[in-house]
Design an enzyme around this catalytic site. Structure first.
Site, mmCIF file in Angstrom:
data_model
loop_
_atom_site.group_PDB
_atom_site.id
_atom_site.type_symbol
_atom_site.label_atom_id
_atom_site.label_comp_id
_atom_site.label_asym_id
_atom_site.label_seq_id
_atom_site.Cartn_x
_atom_site.Cartn_y
_atom_site.Cartn_z
ATOM 1 N N GLU A 58 -25.495 2.500 -6.701
ATOM 2 C CA GLU A 58 -25.633 3.687 -5.864
ATOM 3 C C GLU A 58 -24.681 4.772 -6.358
ATOM 4 O O GLU A 58 -23.590 4.463 -6.845
ATOM 5 C CB GLU A 58 -25.292 3.350 -4.395
ATOM 6 C CG GLU A 58 -26.069 2.185 -3.819
ATOM 7 C CD GLU A 58 -25.480 1.698 -2.495
ATOM 8 O OE1 GLU A 58 -24.806 2.491 -1.815
ATOM 9 O OE2 GLU A 58 -25.686 0.515 -2.167
ATOM 10 N N LYS B 74 -21.701 7.210 -6.254
ATOM 11 C CA LYS B 74 -20.467 7.213 -5.466
ATOM 12 C C LYS B 74 -20.269 8.618 -4.900
ATOM 13 O O LYS B 74 -19.824 9.530 -5.602
ATOM 14 C CB LYS B 74 -19.262 6.794 -6.310
ATOM 15 C CG LYS B 74 -17.981 6.639 -5.502
ATOM 16 C CD LYS B 74 -16.837 6.136 -6.359
ATOM 17 C CE LYS B 74 -15.577 5.952 -5.520
ATOM 18 N NZ LYS B 74 -15.125 7.212 -4.901
ATOM 19 N N ASP C 49 -18.867 11.801 -3.049
ATOM 20 C CA ASP C 49 -17.516 12.349 -2.941
ATOM 21 C C ASP C 49 -17.417 13.135 -1.640
ATOM 22 O O ASP C 49 -17.511 14.361 -1.615
ATOM 23 C CB ASP C 49 -17.225 13.252 -4.147
ATOM 24 C CG ASP C 49 -15.737 13.536 -4.296
ATOM 25 O OD1 ASP C 49 -14.931 12.876 -3.609
ATOM 26 O OD2 ASP C 49 -15.383 14.414 -5.091
ATOM 27 N N TYR D 68 -24.894 3.809 3.902
ATOM 28 C CA TYR D 68 -25.025 2.888 2.771
ATOM 29 C C TYR D 68 -24.557 1.467 3.049
ATOM 30 O O TYR D 68 -24.618 0.612 2.160
ATOM 31 C CB TYR D 68 -24.283 3.435 1.546
ATOM 32 C CG TYR D 68 -22.822 3.771 1.769
ATOM 33 C CD1 TYR D 68 -21.840 2.792 1.738
ATOM 34 C CD2 TYR D 68 -22.427 5.080 2.003
ATOM 35 C CE1 TYR D 68 -20.514 3.096 1.924
ATOM 36 C CE2 TYR D 68 -21.096 5.409 2.191
ATOM 37 C CZ TYR D 68 -20.144 4.417 2.156
ATOM 38 O OH TYR D 68 -18.815 4.727 2.354
ATOM 39 N N LYS E 122 -16.120 4.792 -12.261
ATOM 40 C CA LYS E 122 -15.883 6.230 -12.133
ATOM 41 C C LYS E 122 -16.346 6.994 -13.372
ATOM 42 O O LYS E 122 -16.444 6.446 -14.464
ATOM 43 C CB LYS E 122 -14.386 6.493 -11.898
ATOM 44 C CG LYS E 122 -13.806 5.799 -10.677
ATOM 45 C CD LYS E 122 -14.300 6.419 -9.376
ATOM 46 C CE LYS E 122 -13.685 7.772 -9.107
ATOM 47 N NZ LYS E 122 -12.248 7.724 -8.814
ATOM 48 N N CYS F 91 17.097 29.552 -15.909
ATOM 49 C CA CYS F 91 16.227 29.014 -14.863
ATOM 50 C C CYS F 91 15.533 30.159 -14.122
ATOM 51 O O CYS F 91 16.208 31.090 -13.660
ATOM 52 C CB CYS F 91 17.046 28.174 -13.881
ATOM 53 S SG CYS F 91 16.094 27.607 -12.446
ATOM 54 N N CYS G 123 17.099 30.206 -10.334
ATOM 55 C CA CYS G 123 18.488 30.522 -9.985
ATOM 56 C C CYS G 123 19.262 31.228 -11.100
ATOM 57 O O CYS G 123 20.410 31.636 -10.892
ATOM 58 C CB CYS G 123 19.228 29.251 -9.573
ATOM 59 S SG CYS G 123 19.410 28.053 -10.917
ATOM 60 N N CYS H 151 17.113 22.564 -15.588
ATOM 61 C CA CYS H 151 18.114 23.395 -14.927
ATOM 62 C C CYS H 151 19.194 22.465 -14.373
ATOM 63 O O CYS H 151 18.900 21.608 -13.534
ATOM 64 C CB CYS H 151 17.489 24.197 -13.790
ATOM 65 S SG CYS H 151 18.714 25.020 -12.742
ATOM 66 N N CYS I 293 20.157 25.114 -6.852
ATOM 67 C CA CYS I 293 18.972 25.841 -7.326
ATOM 68 C C CYS I 293 17.933 25.867 -6.203
ATOM 69 O O CYS I 293 17.537 24.811 -5.702
ATOM 70 C CB CYS I 293 18.402 25.142 -8.562
ATOM 71 S SG CYS I 293 16.844 25.831 -9.132
#
Length: 693
Positions: A115, A117, A119, A229, A317, A417, A420, A433, A439
């Site tokens: 069947e 699958k 989603d 199902y 899958k 960074c 910061c 960083c 930060c």
């Protein structure tokens, strides 16, 4: 019209409308025009208005949504709604097929039902005497949220089942998938955008979000559909194959997937999977693979279940979707641990039903290896159909002049960074960083980590709230979190009196924390949940751990030189030390004596003192974490590997190599029942075991 004639006409109209609903919403083959259907519906509604005592709960007019709920009730499923073992590798599918054939024996005639699958959002529908009684979301597989009023608004969900040609069991629990078709999803998002609202990321999220609306009127406005199902539980259900199950569901009035097929070999499954993958974009609804189920129901019973999934089913899958787009720019993102990640901002594309406009580039070396620059054409995929990532750069399209077009300069990681301004440092392929708790970006991430379920478990304190606290200046350092009051939260977007009070209360409760949870929540480099527990058990107190040398740390099982160095460096950092001092001033830790002293002092009270346990496989009645906690509470030790010093190996479902190692070393093994009996023998209340499963 007399009452008697009205009652007869109401029954006649209701039956006709249910028939037309089935033809329109389930079979996609209407027999009457919309105008004729509307006329029948108006006549029924008018008759019921004049005779309200004749309105049946399953009348077609009762699909109209009811009043908003304050919250969803919790409902225990009629039977567990387990997840499926899954993989996208063909080899994994073939191993599943081999296990099934081995489990059933060489004489078994093995066949599978295949069947798509779906989603969407899994749902349980319970019918009593053929009428919809309740509906609930999957939840944790054993209990879910009651969404009956919302589900009643879905046209494809029969409120009363057809009892011909097949009788309906007096009790019936059906599992199905609530979906939103792609065209309806696109129209919904267009409407939301026109109203200035945030669109949904994909049809699955839209369907799940619609199901969990407290106001059924909102659910009714969302175009939901349902495929059934499985029969979870039924009284007097004689069918013996999955094919019979699907035929019964169709007879009772459910929509079942028309792409279902039967297969006898792994090769046939692979062929079906490939064909469906090629067709997936033309189906009109989202699927992410193929569900393979043993067709023979009695054979399923022989194979049985693990604590997590049936042994007779497998989700094969699809690989991640890939699309081509353009890199508009490359920016950087600072994570909780200070790692600075390059992120590609993309020309938006549709990828598996989701609009993707950002994708990770992992680290500076990965950018250099793939030579990704701003303006490049790239191929993007969603890893596990979730996290978008750039997998390769493509040459420009077009003629020679286009291909010779000058590219943007080579991208370089910034020197400072972006959050910061601290100078960045390089650690292997990563750029970091070093500003730690100071930060802002790291601070927000650390707040989320500290509030996580396995740490202090502060409900309601997620990513967006943490960022809001930092940007609003309410939390400038981690200890500020424990000084927040309701009056500070009320001006923030999304906070009302009740939500503010609940969060402040949750933070206050979390300020009294177990040492192991506190250690894990700090996000100490290299220290995960298991190591945090072992450190807490070994040293007993935060002060003892904080002052430990690298050599002393390595006395803890599982802590090596590298980890010991990372832990001591964390505590030695002056900035971290200041934050920790302030945290300890605002919190109360639940500590105990070091493990050695506890074992020596508690010999009479600790019947498992000095005993080492190793767990392998899944446990059905109790979680692995809870089992370890109970062992430690009795003075024992939960270890990660089997050795001659191991006293017991607890063997659950799908046990791994540790069970074989125990056999070779002569270590005593316990199944789950034997382990629970041992705990009960040493004073653990059986009721506590039942509650912890």
């Amino acid at each position: 019209m007399s009452r008697k004639r009205a009652e007869a006409r109401i029954h006649e109209l209701a039956a006709a409308i249910r028939h037309h609903d089935y033809l329109y919403y389930v079979r996609d083959s209407p027999e009457v025009s919309d105008e004729e259907y509307d006329r029948l519906f108006r006549e029924l509604r008018d008759l019921e208005d004049r005779h309200p005592e004749l309105v049946a709960p399953d009348s077609p007019t009762q699909r109209v949504a009811g009043q908003p709920l304050a919250s969803f009730p919790t409902i225990e499923h009629a039977a567990p709604m387990l997840s499926l073992d899954s993989d996208q590798a063909e080899a994994a599918l073939r191993r599943f097929d081999e296990r099934v054939r081995k489990g059933l024996g060489p004489e078994a005639d093995v066949a599978y039902t295949l069947e798509p699958k779906l989603d969407g959002a899994s749902i349980e529908l319970v019918y009593r005497e053929g009428r919809l009684h309740q509906a609930s979301t999957r939840g944790d597989g054993r209990v879910g949220e009651g969404v009956t009023e919302n589900v009643r608004t879905i046209p494809a969900v029969p409120l009363r089942l057809h009892d011909r040609p097949r009788p309906v069991p007096p009790f019936l629990a059906v599992r199905g998938e609530v979906i939103m078709r792609v065209r309806d999803f696109e129209k919904l998002n267009e409407r939301l955008l026109a109203e200035g609202k945030e669109p949904f990321a994909n049809p699955r999220n839209a369907a799940a979000g619609a199901l969990r609306q407290l106001d059924p009127q909102i659910t009714k406005a969302r175009p939901l559909d349902l495929y059934a199902y499985d029969v979870l539980l039924a009284k007097g259900f004689p069918e013996t194959t999955q094919g019979d199950v699907l035929a019964a569901l169709a007879d009772w009035g459910f929509r079942v997937n028309e792409l279902t097929e039967r297969a006898a070999t792994a090769d046939e499954i692979v062929a079906y999977h490939g064909d469906l993958e090629r067709r997936r974009d033309d189906l009109g609804y989202e699927i992410d693979g193929v569900v393979v189920k043993l067709d023979d129901l009695p054979a399923r019973e022989r194979l049985g279940w693990t604590s997590r999934h049936p042994r007779w089913a497998f989700a094969f899958k699809f690989p991640p979707r890939k699309e081509v787009t353009k890199v508009l720019s490359i920016v950087t993102s600072v994570g909780r641990t200070g790692v600075v990640t390059p992120v590609a901002l993309l020309l938006p594309i549709e990828l598996g039903g989701v609009t993707v406009s950002r994708a990770t580039l992992h680290n500076r070396e990965e950018v250099a290896r793939k030579d990704i620059r701003e303006g490049d054409r790239v191929r993007v995929q969603r890893a596990g159909d979730v996290i978008p990532q750039v997998i390769e750069r493509l040459e420009p399209e077009g003629d020679e002049a286009d291909r010779a077009h000058e590219r943007a300069p080579v991208w370089r990681m910034p020197a400072e960074c972006p959050s910061c301004g601290t100078p960045l440092v390089e650690r292997g392929p990563f750029t970091v960083c070093p500003n730690g708790f100071r930060c802002p970006a790291q601070l927000a991430g650390r707040i989320v980590h500290l509030a996580a379920r396995d740490a202090l478990d502060i409900a309601g304190l997620g990513d967006e709230t943490a960022k809001l606290f930092v940007t609003a200046g309410l939390v400038r350092q981690l200890p500020d979190l424990f000084g927040l009051g309701v009056e500070q939260l009320l001006p923030l977007e999304g906070f009302a009196q009740k939500s503010s009070e609940k969060l402040v209360e949750a933070i206050a409760k979390a300020s009294h924390a177990e040492l192991r949870r506190f250690l894990y929540g700090l996000g100490i480099p290299e220290v995960g949940e298991t190591v945090a527990r072992d450190l807490a058990l070994h040293f007993g107190s935060f002060a003892g751990l904080r002052g430990a040398s690298a050599e002393a740390l390595q006395e803890v099982p599982g802590v090596g030189p590298r980890m010991a160095e990372a832990i001591t460096a964390f505590f030695a950092d002056p900035g971290n030390a200041a934050v920790l001092d302030e945290l300890l001033a605002r919190m109360k830790l639940k500590e105990g004596p070091p493990a050695a002293k506890a074992a020596a002092a508690a010999e009479p009270e600790a019947p498992l003192a000095g005993k080492k346990f190793v767990f392998t496989g899944g446990l059905a009645r109790i979680t692995r974490r809870r089992a370890q906690e109970l062992v430690e509470g009795l003075g024992g030790k939960a270890a990660g590997s089997v050795s001659k010093a191991t006293d017991y190996v607890v063997v659950g479902e799908d046990a791994g190599s540790k069970a074989e190692a125990a056999r070779k070393l002569g270590v005593e093994t316990l199944d789950e029942e034997g382990f629970l009996a041992l705990l009960t023998q040493h004073g653990v209340d059986p009721a506590e075991l039942e509650q912890s499963g």
